[in-house]
Write a protein that holds these residues in place. Structure first.
Motif, PDB file in Angstrom:
ATOM      1  N   ARG A   1       0.730  -0.982   0.172  1.00  0.00           N
ATOM      2  CA  ARG A   1      -0.078  -0.051   0.124  1.00  0.00           C
ATOM      3  C   ARG A   1       0.841   1.149  -0.080  1.00  0.00           C
ATOM      4  NH1 ARG A   1      -5.067   0.331   4.301  1.00  0.00           N
ATOM      5  NH2 ARG A   1      -5.093  -1.856   3.038  1.00  0.00           N
ATOM      6  N   GLU A   2       0.447   2.297  -0.938  1.00  0.00           N
ATOM      7  CA  GLU A   2       1.286   3.503  -0.802  1.00  0.00           C
ATOM      8  C   GLU A   2       0.604   4.590  -0.941  1.00  0.00           C
ATOM      9  OE1 GLU A   2       3.201   3.556  -4.889  1.00  0.00           O
ATOM     10  OE2 GLU A   2       1.405   3.815  -5.783  1.00  0.00           O
ATOM     11  N   LEU A   3       1.234   5.744  -0.388  1.00  0.00           N
ATOM     12  CA  LEU A   3       0.179   6.889  -0.258  1.00  0.00           C
ATOM     13  C   LEU A   3       0.086   7.749  -1.662  1.00  0.00           C
ATOM     14  CD1 LEU A   3      -0.903   9.340   1.309  1.00  0.00           C
ATOM     15  CD2 LEU A   3       1.349  10.561   1.272  1.00  0.00           C
ATOM     16  N   ALA A   4      -1.045   8.024  -2.004  1.00  0.00           N
ATOM     17  CA  ALA A   4      -1.189   8.667  -3.311  1.00  0.00           C
ATOM     18  C   ALA A   4      -1.311  10.219  -3.084  1.00  0.00           C
ATOM     19  CB  ALA A   4      -2.678   8.058  -4.045  1.00  0.00           C
ATOM     20  N   ALA A   5      -2.150  10.651  -2.350  1.00  0.00           N
ATOM     21  CA  ALA A   5      -2.280  11.945  -1.984  1.00  0.00           C
ATOM     22  C   ALA A   5      -2.585  12.204  -0.647  1.00  0.00           C
ATOM     23  CB  ALA A   5      -3.282  12.577  -2.766  1.00  0.00           C
ATOM     24  N   ALA A   6      -2.365  13.407  -0.067  1.00  0.00           N
ATOM     25  CA  ALA A   6      -2.655  13.550   1.445  1.00  0.00           C
ATOM     26  C   ALA A   6      -2.981  15.098   1.713  1.00  0.00           C
ATOM     27  CB  ALA A   6      -1.738  13.472   2.435  1.00  0.00           C
ATOM     28  N   ILE A   7      -3.978  15.602   2.564  1.00  0.00           N
ATOM     29  CA  ILE A   7      -4.305  17.082   2.614  1.00  0.00           C
ATOM     30  C   ILE A   7      -4.434  17.297   3.978  1.00  0.00           C
ATOM     31  CG2 ILE A   7      -6.734  16.445   2.381  1.00  0.00           C
ATOM     32  CD1 ILE A   7      -7.080  19.164   1.177  1.00  0.00           C
ATOM     33  N   SER A   8      -3.632  18.278   4.480  1.00  0.00           N
ATOM     34  CA  SER A   8      -3.895  18.652   6.172  1.00  0.00           C
ATOM     35  C   SER A   8      -5.259  19.357   6.211  1.00  0.00           C
ATOM     36  CB  SER A   8      -2.608  19.651   6.463  1.00  0.00           C
ATOM     37  OG  SER A   8      -2.940  20.803   5.925  1.00  0.00           O
ATOM     38  N   SER A   9      -5.407  19.489   7.748  1.00  0.00           N
ATOM     39  CA  SER A   9      -6.586  20.018   8.084  1.00  0.00           C
ATOM     40  C   SER A   9      -6.592  21.681   7.614  1.00  0.00           C
ATOM     41  CB  SER A   9      -6.730  20.306   9.631  1.00  0.00           C
ATOM     42  OG  SER A   9      -5.594  20.816  10.194  1.00  0.00           O
ATOM     43  N   GLY A  10      -5.577  22.235   7.374  1.00  0.00           N
ATOM     44  CA  GLY A  10      -5.568  23.582   6.992  1.00  0.00           C
ATOM     45  C   GLY A  10      -5.375  23.741   5.363  1.00  0.00           C
ATOM     46  N   GLY A  11      -5.186  22.391   4.550  1.00  0.00           N
ATOM     47  CA  GLY A  11      -5.328  22.479   3.047  1.00  0.00           C
ATOM     48  C   GLY A  11      -4.155  22.433   2.360  1.00  0.00           C
ATOM     49  N   SER A  12      -3.300  22.152   3.034  1.00  0.00           N
ATOM     50  CA  SER A  12      -1.831  21.854   2.388  1.00  0.00           C
ATOM     51  C   SER A  12      -1.869  20.441   1.871  1.00  0.00           C
ATOM     52  CB  SER A  12      -0.459  21.956   3.233  1.00  0.00           C
ATOM     53  OG  SER A  12      -0.374  23.294   3.860  1.00  0.00           O
ATOM     54  N   THR A  13      -1.356  20.099   0.697  1.00  0.00           N
ATOM     55  CA  THR A  13      -1.379  18.952   0.074  1.00  0.00           C
ATOM     56  C   THR A  13       0.001  18.334  -0.377  1.00  0.00           C
ATOM     57  OG1 THR A  13      -1.698  19.992  -2.031  1.00  0.00           O
ATOM     58  CG2 THR A  13      -3.611  19.503  -0.964  1.00  0.00           C
ATOM     59  N   ASN A  14      -0.255  16.954  -0.456  1.00  0.00           N
ATOM     60  CA  ASN A  14       1.001  16.106  -0.731  1.00  0.00           C
ATOM     61  C   ASN A  14       0.737  14.915  -1.646  1.00  0.00           C
ATOM     62  OD1 ASN A  14       3.856  15.187  -0.661  1.00  0.00           O
ATOM     63  ND2 ASN A  14       3.017  13.747   1.112  1.00  0.00           N
ATOM     64  N   TYR A  15       1.605  14.957  -2.700  1.00  0.00           N
ATOM     65  CA  TYR A  15       1.310  13.826  -3.817  1.00  0.00           C
ATOM     66  C   TYR A  15       2.444  13.090  -4.004  1.00  0.00           C
ATOM     67  CZ  TYR A  15      -2.599  17.009  -4.849  1.00  0.00           C
ATOM     68  OH  TYR A  15      -3.778  17.584  -4.816  1.00  0.00           O
ATOM     69  N   ALA A  16       2.255  11.908  -4.297  1.00  0.00           N
ATOM     70  CA  ALA A  16       3.071  10.703  -4.841  1.00  0.00           C
ATOM     71  C   ALA A  16       3.773  11.397  -6.242  1.00  0.00           C
ATOM     72  CB  ALA A  16       2.487   9.478  -5.077  1.00  0.00           C
ATOM     73  N   ASP A  17       4.669  11.117  -6.518  1.00  0.00           N
ATOM     74  CA  ASP A  17       5.448  11.606  -7.793  1.00  0.00           C
ATOM     75  C   ASP A  17       4.639  11.014  -8.905  1.00  0.00           C
ATOM     76  OD1 ASP A  17       8.941  11.920  -6.787  1.00  0.00           O
ATOM     77  OD2 ASP A  17       7.280  13.152  -6.428  1.00  0.00           O
ATOM     78  N   SER A  18       4.102   9.948  -8.872  1.00  0.00           N
ATOM     79  CA  SER A  18       3.444   9.319  -9.883  1.00  0.00           C
ATOM     80  C   SER A  18       2.003   9.669 -10.414  1.00  0.00           C
ATOM     81  CB  SER A  18       3.426   7.695  -9.596  1.00  0.00           C
ATOM     82  OG  SER A  18       2.584   7.617  -8.270  1.00  0.00           O
ATOM     83  N   VAL A  19       1.468  10.438  -9.501  1.00  0.00           N
ATOM     84  CA  VAL A  19       0.322  11.032  -9.602  1.00  0.00           C
ATOM     85  C   VAL A  19       0.281  12.724  -9.551  1.00  0.00           C
ATOM     86  CG1 VAL A  19      -0.836   9.072  -8.424  1.00  0.00           C
ATOM     87  CG2 VAL A  19      -0.429  11.340  -7.340  1.00  0.00           C
ATOM     88  N   LYS A  20       1.228  13.280  -9.530  1.00  0.00           N
ATOM     89  CA  LYS A  20       1.449  14.627  -9.558  1.00  0.00           C
ATOM     90  C   LYS A  20       0.864  15.290 -11.073  1.00  0.00           C
ATOM     91  CE  LYS A  20       4.904  15.797  -6.116  1.00  0.00           C
ATOM     92  NZ  LYS A  20       6.398  16.147  -5.821  1.00  0.00           N
ATOM     93  N   GLY A  21       0.122  16.231 -10.659  1.00  0.00           N
ATOM     94  CA  GLY A  21      -0.363  17.063 -12.245  1.00  0.00           C
ATOM     95  C   GLY A  21      -1.412  16.177 -12.854  1.00  0.00           C
ATOM     96  N   ARG A  22      -1.972  15.016 -12.347  1.00  0.00           N
ATOM     97  CA  ARG A  22      -3.084  14.356 -12.758  1.00  0.00           C
ATOM     98  C   ARG A  22      -4.325  14.009 -11.726  1.00  0.00           C
ATOM     99  NH1 ARG A  22      -2.585   9.012 -13.989  1.00  0.00           N
ATOM    100  NH2 ARG A  22      -0.969   8.656 -12.515  1.00  0.00           N
ATOM    101  N   PHE A  23      -3.722  13.919 -10.440  1.00  0.00           N
ATOM    102  CA  PHE A  23      -4.698  13.746  -9.470  1.00  0.00           C
ATOM    103  C   PHE A  23      -4.904  15.038  -8.502  1.00  0.00           C
ATOM    104  CE2 PHE A  23      -4.321   8.939  -8.731  1.00  0.00           C
ATOM    105  CZ  PHE A  23      -4.350   8.735  -9.959  1.00  0.00           C
ATOM    106  N   THR A  24      -5.973  15.194  -7.987  1.00  0.00           N
ATOM    107  CA  THR A  24      -6.078  16.530  -7.066  1.00  0.00           C
ATOM    108  C   THR A  24      -6.797  16.052  -6.012  1.00  0.00           C
ATOM    109  OG1 THR A  24      -6.132  17.931  -8.823  1.00  0.00           O
ATOM    110  CG2 THR A  24      -6.984  18.878  -6.867  1.00  0.00           C
TER     111      THR A  24
END
Length: 120
Positions: free
Chosen positions: A45-68
């Protein structure tokens, strides 16, 4: 009790789009970070994307630019908009949330998983 319920998976052709939703319910005092993980057959299992309570986001390199990833705090819901899908995005997608409940303190909760299949 806290529950996460996912929806929105399915079969899509390469290049297509899907939107996943995950709604949290139960004895929720506060939701901290939320995220989407995925697990393909035979892989960890791998992280695809995450979002903090304040709205900061983090994406796996493999999905950047395609997933929101986004969230609606009023609805206790997190979304994953997936565009330009590729066959390698095929996996079971799991919602995760770090939640402080009224009775059991802070813990990580998981949804049941939703299948995303990208194939022609």
């Amino acid at each position: 009790q806290v529950q996460l319920v996912e929806s929105g998976g399915g079969l899509v052709q390469p290049g297509g789009s899907l939107r996943l939703s995950c709604a949290a319910s139960g004895n929720i005092f506060r939701i901290n970070a939320m995220g989407w993980y995925r697990q393909a057959p035979g892989k960890e299992r791998e992280l695809a994307a995450a979002i903090s309570s304040g709205g900061s986001t983090n994406y796996a390199d493999s999905v950047k630019g395609r997933f929101t990833i986004s969230r609606d705090n009023a609805k206790n819901t997190v979304y994953l908009q997936m565009n330009s899908l590729k066959p390698e995005d095929t996996a079971v997608y799991y919602c995760n949330a770090n939640i402080r409940s009224y009775y059991t303190g802070v813990a990580d909760y998981w949804g049941q998983g939703t299948q995303v299949t990208v194939s022609s």
